[in-house]
Motif scaffolding. Structure first.
Motif, PDB file in Angstrom:
ATOM      1  N   TYR A  17       0.831  -1.207   0.000  1.00 12.80           N
ATOM      2  CA  TYR A  17       0.000   0.000   0.000  1.00 12.80           C
ATOM      3  C   TYR A  17       0.866   1.258   0.000  1.00 12.80           C
ATOM      4  O   TYR A  17       0.528   2.259  -0.646  1.00 12.80           O
ATOM      5  CB  TYR A  17      -0.940  -0.002   1.209  1.00 12.80           C
ATOM      6  CG  TYR A  17      -2.174  -0.839   0.997  1.00 12.80           C
ATOM      7  CD1 TYR A  17      -3.306  -0.310   0.384  1.00 12.80           C
ATOM      8  CD2 TYR A  17      -2.217  -2.171   1.407  1.00 12.80           C
ATOM      9  CE1 TYR A  17      -4.435  -1.075   0.179  1.00 12.80           C
ATOM     10  CE2 TYR A  17      -3.345  -2.947   1.208  1.00 12.80           C
ATOM     11  CZ  TYR A  17      -4.454  -2.402   0.599  1.00 12.80           C
ATOM     12  OH  TYR A  17      -5.578  -3.168   0.390  1.00 12.80           O
ATOM     13  N   GLY A  18       1.987   1.221   0.707  1.00 17.06           N
ATOM     14  CA  GLY A  18       2.877   2.373   0.716  1.00 17.06           C
ATOM     15  C   GLY A  18       3.460   2.658  -0.660  1.00 17.06           C
ATOM     16  O   GLY A  18       3.511   3.809  -1.104  1.00 17.06           O
ATOM     17  N   GLU A  19       3.914   1.608  -1.337  1.00 23.26           N
ATOM     18  CA  GLU A  19       4.454   1.769  -2.689  1.00 23.26           C
ATOM     19  C   GLU A  19       3.381   2.250  -3.656  1.00 23.26           C
ATOM     20  O   GLU A  19       3.637   3.119  -4.506  1.00 23.26           O
ATOM     21  CB  GLU A  19       5.034   0.438  -3.175  1.00 23.26           C
ATOM     22  CG  GLU A  19       6.278   0.000  -2.423  1.00 23.26           C
ATOM     23  CD  GLU A  19       6.659  -1.450  -2.684  1.00 23.26           C
ATOM     24  OE1 GLU A  19       7.831  -1.791  -2.445  1.00 23.26           O
ATOM     25  OE2 GLU A  19       5.787  -2.233  -3.118  1.00 23.26           O
ATOM     26  N   LEU A  20       2.181   1.711  -3.515  1.00 22.55           N
ATOM     27  CA  LEU A  20       1.089   2.122  -4.396  1.00 22.55           C
ATOM     28  C   LEU A  20       0.729   3.584  -4.170  1.00 22.55           C
ATOM     29  O   LEU A  20       0.491   4.335  -5.123  1.00 22.55           O
ATOM     30  CB  LEU A  20      -0.130   1.225  -4.161  1.00 22.55           C
ATOM     31  CG  LEU A  20      -1.323   1.442  -5.089  1.00 22.55           C
ATOM     32  CD1 LEU A  20      -0.946   1.170  -6.539  1.00 22.55           C
ATOM     33  CD2 LEU A  20      -2.497   0.557  -4.669  1.00 22.55           C
ATOM     34  N   HIS A  21       0.713   4.003  -2.914  1.00 20.16           N
ATOM     35  CA  HIS A  21       0.418   5.405  -2.598  1.00 20.16           C
ATOM     36  C   HIS A  21       1.418   6.335  -3.266  1.00 20.16           C
ATOM     37  O   HIS A  21       1.051   7.369  -3.845  1.00 20.16           O
ATOM     38  CB  HIS A  21       0.438   5.609  -1.084  1.00 20.16           C
ATOM     39  CG  HIS A  21       0.212   7.025  -0.663  1.00 20.16           C
ATOM     40  ND1 HIS A  21       1.241   7.891  -0.339  1.00 20.16           N
ATOM     41  CD2 HIS A  21      -0.930   7.747  -0.552  1.00 20.16           C
ATOM     42  CE1 HIS A  21       0.740   9.071  -0.018  1.00 20.16           C
ATOM     43  NE2 HIS A  21      -0.572   9.014  -0.137  1.00 20.16           N
TER      44      HIS A  21
END
Length: 478
Positions: A17-21
Motif C-alpha cells: 500500500y505504501g508503494e502504491l500510494h
C-alpha cells in the motif's frame, strides 16, 4: 493505516500500500503537470493492470472524473465514448484515436511517472461530486454514460461490507474486467478498504484461475455465470485445491441452480447478488448464511438501499407476481452524462430508478430475478422468461451454455429459439435436448427452434448479447 501490507499482486509481483500510494501521488502530479484539473475526464483503456488502479486513484486525487473504457470495443465505439465523455487524457495499452490531447501508452507510463514528485497533496472532493463515468453495455444504440459520485461508491462499499464478511487478510482474485462495475466496486474497492490483497488477472483464463487460487490461497472472487461454469466443466475441477476459498460471489445474470449446486457439492458458498451499473452496483444480496436455504435467490435489499417490485402502473406487485425492479438509495446514480432526456426517463415516482428487470418477491422478502423486461416474450398469450428456459436447458447432459430469445411466429405471435453451446467433446442432438425439457416446462415455454453453436456473442462484461441472436435467419422448425 497499513503501508506495509500487500495491496496488489500482478503477474507474481507484489506492491505494498505504501508503494502504491507513492505511485498514485506521482501519477497525479504528472497529470497535474500536463494540465489536468478538477472536473476533467481521464480515461483508461486496457486489460486489468495495476496502472488501472493507479489511474483511477490519481484521477480522484485531482478531483477529476475517471472514465474506464471497455477494451473489447471497436475503434469507432471507443472514439464515441472518448468524444462523448470529453476525455482530455487517456492511459492505454493499445492503439487509440488521436483525438485525446494527452495519451500515455503503458510503454511510456513509467517514464511519465518518473519525473513527477511523490509529494502530491490530493484535492478534497464532496460526496455529490462525480467520481466516474461508466458506459453501459450498449446492447441497443449508443451506450449511456452512468455517472457515479464519490457518495455512490462509498455507500455501495458500505452495503457490500454489511453483506459480506470481508476480512483484512482477504486475498481477492480480480478476474473479471475492471471496467465492469462489479469487479471494480464489489471486489477491488472493498478489499482496499479492509487492507486486503487484490490479485489481478489480466484476462479470464480457467487454468490460470485454478493456478492463482492454489498459489496465492485466494479467499474471495467475483465472476459471472459463464466464468463459474467454465471452472466447473474443466477437467481440473474435481481435483483442484479450493480449500482457501471462503466466498464466491456472482451477479450480472441469473445463475442456473444446477451450477450453484455443483459448487455446494465442493463445499463452496455461492453468494448471488443483483444490481446494475446505475446502482454502483449492489441492490440486493444473498448473504452466505442464507445461500443454501434460498438457492438461486438474489437475496434481500442491501442495508442502505430500498428496492421495490412493481406492476406497470407502479403499484406494488403481490408476492410471487412478476414485476419491474425499482431502486432508490444513496448508491443510485444521479443520472447519465450529457443526457438529460435519458436521466429524466430513468426515474419515476419520487426518485425511484427503473431497472428494466423483472423479479418476483417471495413471502420472505427475497428477490428472484426472472429476466430483463425486453427479453421476455409472449407466446400464445403467455409470458415466457428466457432465463427460466435457459436454466432448464443448462441441466441437460452435455450443455455448457444456453441462450433463448423470442422470435416471430404466425400462429403463436412469438416462440422460443434456443442457442446451445456444448461441453467440449459432447455431441449434442437438438431433438434430445428438447425431449429433456418435456415434462419439466410447460409446452409453450419449450423452444420451437434449437441450434448447437460454438459460442455466444457477448458484451465486454461477458453478458450474452441477445440482439444479434434475434437477427439470425430462422432455420427449419425443430
Amino acid at each position: 493505516m497499513s503501508p506495509g501490507r500487500t495491496a496488489l499482486i500482478f503477474e507474481g509481483k507484489p506492491v505494498t500500500y505504501g508503494e502504491l500510494h507513492e505511485r498514485i501521488c506521482r501519477l497525479a502530479a504528472a497529470l497535474r503537470g500536463a494540465g489536468i484539473r478538477r472536473g476533467d475526464r481521464v480515461a483508461y483503456l486496457g486489460t486489468n493492470h495495476p496502472a488501472f488502479v493507479e489511474t483511477m486513484f490519481a484521477t480522484y486525487a485531482l478531483g477529476a472524473i475517471f472514465v474506464p473504457l471497455n477494451f473489447r470495443l471497436t475503434g469507432p465505439e471507443i472514439a464515441y465514448q472518448l468524444e462523448h465523455s470529453g476525455a482530455v487524457a487517456l492511459i492505454h495499452d493499445r492503439p487509440v484515436p488521436e483525438s485525446v490531447p494527452l495519451a500515455v501508452s503503458l510503454d511510456a507510463y513509467e517514464s511519465f511517472l518518473g519525473g513527477a514528485s511523490p509529494g502530491f497533496t490530493g484535492e478534497p472532493s464532496a460526496l455529490d461530486d462525480v467520481a466516474c463515468i461508466l458506459y453501459t453495455s450498449g446492447t441497443t444504440g449508443h451506450p449511456k454514460g452512468a455517472m457515479l459520485t464519490h457518495g455512490n461508491l462509498i455507500w455501495n462499499a458500505y452495503n457490500l461490507l454489511v453483506c459480506v464478511d470481508v476480512a483484512s487478510d482477504e486475498v481477492t482474485l480480480v478476474s473479471a474486467p475492471l471496467f465492469h462495475v462489479a469487479a471494480l466496486n464489489q471486489c477491488l474497492l472493498p478489499t482496499f478498504l479492509k487492507g486486503g490483497t487484490s490479485v489481478i488477472m489480466p484476462g479470464w483464463d480457467v487454468d490460470r484461475c485454478f493456478d492463482l487460487i492454489a498459489s496465492h490461497r485466494i479467499t474471495w472472487m467475483f465472476g459471472v455465470s459463464a466464468m463459474f461454469a467454465g471452472l466447473a466443466q474443466s477437467p481440473r475441477w474435481a481435483g483442484a485445491d479450493l480449500s482457501s476459498v471462503r466466498c464466491l460471489m456472482t451477479g450480472g445474470a441469473p445463475v442456473p441452480e444446477a451450477l450453484i449446486r455443483a459448487y455446494e457439492e465442493r463445499g463452496l458458498t455461492f453468494c448471488q447478488g443483483y444490481g446494475m451499473t446505475e446502482t454502483a452496483p449492489g441492490a440486493t444480496f444473498l448473504e452466505a448464511r442464507e445461500s443454501h436455504d434460498h438457492i438461486g435467490s438474489a437475496g434481500l435489499p442491501v442495508f442502505f438501499t430500498d428496492v421495490r417490485c412493481v406492476r406497470p402502473d407502479l403499484s406494488e406487485a403481490s408476492p410471487g407476481e412478476p414485476g419491474e425492479v425499482l431502486v432508490r438509495g444513496p448508491n443510485v446514480t444521479p443520472g447519465y452524462w450529457n443526457d438529460p432526456g435519458a436521466t429524466a426517463g430513468a426515474f419515476v415516482d419520487g426518485g425511484w430508478l427503473r431497472s428494466g428487470d423483472v423479479a418476483v418477491v417471495e413471502e420472505s422478502g427475497h428477490f428472484r430475478i426472472v429476466d430483463r423486461t425486453k427479453d421476455m416474450y409472449i407466446s400464445g398469450g403467455e409470458n415466457v422468461y428466457p432465463a427460466e428456459v435457459e436454466a432448464a436447458i443448462f441441466e441437460q447432459p452435455g450443455v455448457a451454455e444456453a441462450a433463448v430469445v423470442g422470435v416471430p411466429d404466425e400462429k403463436w405471435g412469438e416462440v422460443g429459439r434456443a442457442f446451445v453451446v456444448p461441453v467440449p467433446g459432447a455431441g449434442l442432438e437438438p431433438g434430445d435436448v428438447l425431449a429433456g425439457l418435456r415434462g419439466r416446462l410447460a409446452a409453450y415455454k419449450i423452444p420451437v427452434y434449437l441450434e448447437v453453436v460454438e459460442e455466444l456473442p457477448r458484451t465486454g462484461s461477458n453478458k450474452v448479447l441477445k440482439g444479434p441472436l434475434r437477427e439470425r435467419p430462422l432455420p427449419g422448425r425443430a
